[in-house]
Write an enzyme that holds these catalytic residues in place. Structure first.
Site, mmCIF file in Angstrom:
data_model
loop_
_atom_site.group_PDB
_atom_site.id
_atom_site.type_symbol
_atom_site.label_atom_id
_atom_site.label_comp_id
_atom_site.label_asym_id
_atom_site.label_seq_id
_atom_site.Cartn_x
_atom_site.Cartn_y
_atom_site.Cartn_z
ATOM 1 N N PRO A 214 0.764 -1.173 -0.089
ATOM 2 C CA PRO A 214 0.011 -0.047 0.002
ATOM 3 C C PRO A 214 0.762 1.245 0.072
ATOM 4 O O PRO A 214 1.771 1.382 0.741
ATOM 5 C CB PRO A 214 -0.837 -0.099 1.185
ATOM 6 C CG PRO A 214 -0.637 -1.444 1.736
ATOM 7 C CD PRO A 214 0.670 -2.109 1.264
ATOM 8 N N GLU A 215 0.486 2.403 -0.757
ATOM 9 C CA GLU A 215 1.319 3.521 -0.854
ATOM 10 C C GLU A 215 0.522 4.400 -0.187
ATOM 11 O O GLU A 215 -0.438 4.401 0.391
ATOM 12 C CB GLU A 215 1.631 3.794 -2.290
ATOM 13 C CG GLU A 215 2.255 2.805 -2.979
ATOM 14 C CD GLU A 215 2.777 3.067 -4.419
ATOM 15 O OE1 GLU A 215 2.975 4.162 -5.052
ATOM 16 O OE2 GLU A 215 3.181 1.779 -5.035
ATOM 17 N N LYS B 165 3.426 6.279 4.250
ATOM 18 C CA LYS B 165 2.901 4.791 4.449
ATOM 19 C C LYS B 165 2.302 4.772 6.007
ATOM 20 O O LYS B 165 2.044 3.361 6.366
ATOM 21 C CB LYS B 165 3.534 3.791 3.865
ATOM 22 C CG LYS B 165 3.903 4.138 2.270
ATOM 23 C CD LYS B 165 4.826 2.991 2.030
ATOM 24 C CE LYS B 165 5.557 3.257 0.512
ATOM 25 N NZ LYS B 165 6.640 2.279 0.065
ATOM 26 N N ARG C 11 12.867 -4.079 -7.454
ATOM 27 C CA ARG C 11 11.513 -3.946 -7.692
ATOM 28 C C ARG C 11 11.399 -3.523 -9.162
ATOM 29 O O ARG C 11 12.015 -2.824 -9.689
ATOM 30 C CB ARG C 11 10.893 -2.735 -6.840
ATOM 31 C CG ARG C 11 11.204 -2.830 -5.239
ATOM 32 C CD ARG C 11 10.147 -3.843 -4.543
ATOM 33 N NE ARG C 11 8.804 -3.625 -4.920
ATOM 34 C CZ ARG C 11 7.991 -2.675 -4.200
ATOM 35 N NH1 ARG C 11 8.628 -1.932 -3.322
ATOM 36 N NH2 ARG C 11 7.059 -2.449 -4.496
#
Ligand SMILES: [Zn+2]
Length: 263
Positions: free
Chosen positions: A2-3, A55, A253
């Protein structure tokens, strides 16, 4: 993961349930928190504020106690009318707060801690965070650029944008979308990125992240259009070049970008 927009959206849903209310009940079903005695320590205290930084989400209680959470890859916040079916199994709930006829639940939360407001201000991980990409009324551009210029000048801009000490709240999706919006190759070294170019990335993602944060639950799971993220091989919406994808940085990533119009 989640950002920042997802965390702000969660805070926006939690706020009307908890802010100004003394929870009717607080439960910590996870064995890890059984000895922490949070229900006893928080009993009778109102939630004074629900806020976020990047976050991280904070539930602030009367008397200077703060519940701090970070969801990492697996966690989620949910708000359910009391008695309704939860979105995940109850054994995965780590924290439940009941107020105003609703259950606020944190599921699978790897970082969940109760601290004093004083400690939250001096905690290394929290004090070291970069400016919040979603901060209102304004983003702290000066601090962002200072942190960016203190970093390794050979580091790729895409990798640097994921570093929460430089800017807090941007994750893999918004990094890719921001670089596309500013027409910057995520592999370009920081020394070759001007201040204006770095700020253009933030200026591109801020309004889109805010729209995403303000979207209601019924609006679907993806309340924004993706131009490059998770679109490898498909045509760039700007120049029709196929979108490229490759792992980047220490965590490898996957970065998505357009080799045609990002340079
Ligand atoms: Zn393109």
């Amino acid at each position: 993961m989640p950002e920042g927009d997802t965390i702000l959206r969660a805070a926006n849903r939690i706020r009307p349930v908890l802010e100004g209310a003394v929870p009717d009940e607080i439960l910590t079903p996870q064995a890890r928190h059984a000895r922490d005695r949070w229900p006893q320590r928080l009993r009778g205290r109102a939630v004074t504020r629900v806020d976020t930084h990047g976050k991280h989400l904070f539930l602030r209680f009367e008397g200077g106690l703060v519940l701090h959470s970070h969801l990492r890859m697996t966690g989620a916040w949910a708000v359910h009318p009391h008695g309704a079916r939860w979105r995940r199994a109850s054994r995965r709930a780590w924290l439940v707060l009941r107020a105003r006829g609703h259950d606020v639940v944190e599921f699978d939360g790897p970082v969940l801690e109760l601290m004093t407001a004083g400690r939250s201000r001096f905690d290394q991980r929290l004090a070291g965070l970069g400016p919040d990409v979603l901060a209102e009324p304004a983003f702290d551009a000066e601090r962002f650029l200072r942190r960016l210029r203190e970093d390794d000048p050979t580091r790729g801009i895409g990798d640097a944008l994921l570093d929460q000490r430089i800017v807090a709240g941007i994750g893999n999706i918004w990094k890719a979308e921001g670089c596309w919006g500013a027409q910057i190759d995520p592999w370009r070294a920081l020394r070759d990125v001007s201040d204006d170019e770095a700020l253009a990335v933030v200026e591109h993602v801020r309004p889109r992240m805010r729209r995403s944060a303000e979207a209601t639950a019924g609006a679907g799971r993806r309340p924004y259009d993706r131009h490059v993220y998770d679109r490898a091989g498909r045509p760039c919406p700007r120049c029709a070049t196929p979108i490229a994808a490759r792992g980047q940085g220490d965590d490898n990533r996957t970065t998505f970008w357009c080799p045609g119009c990002q340079c």
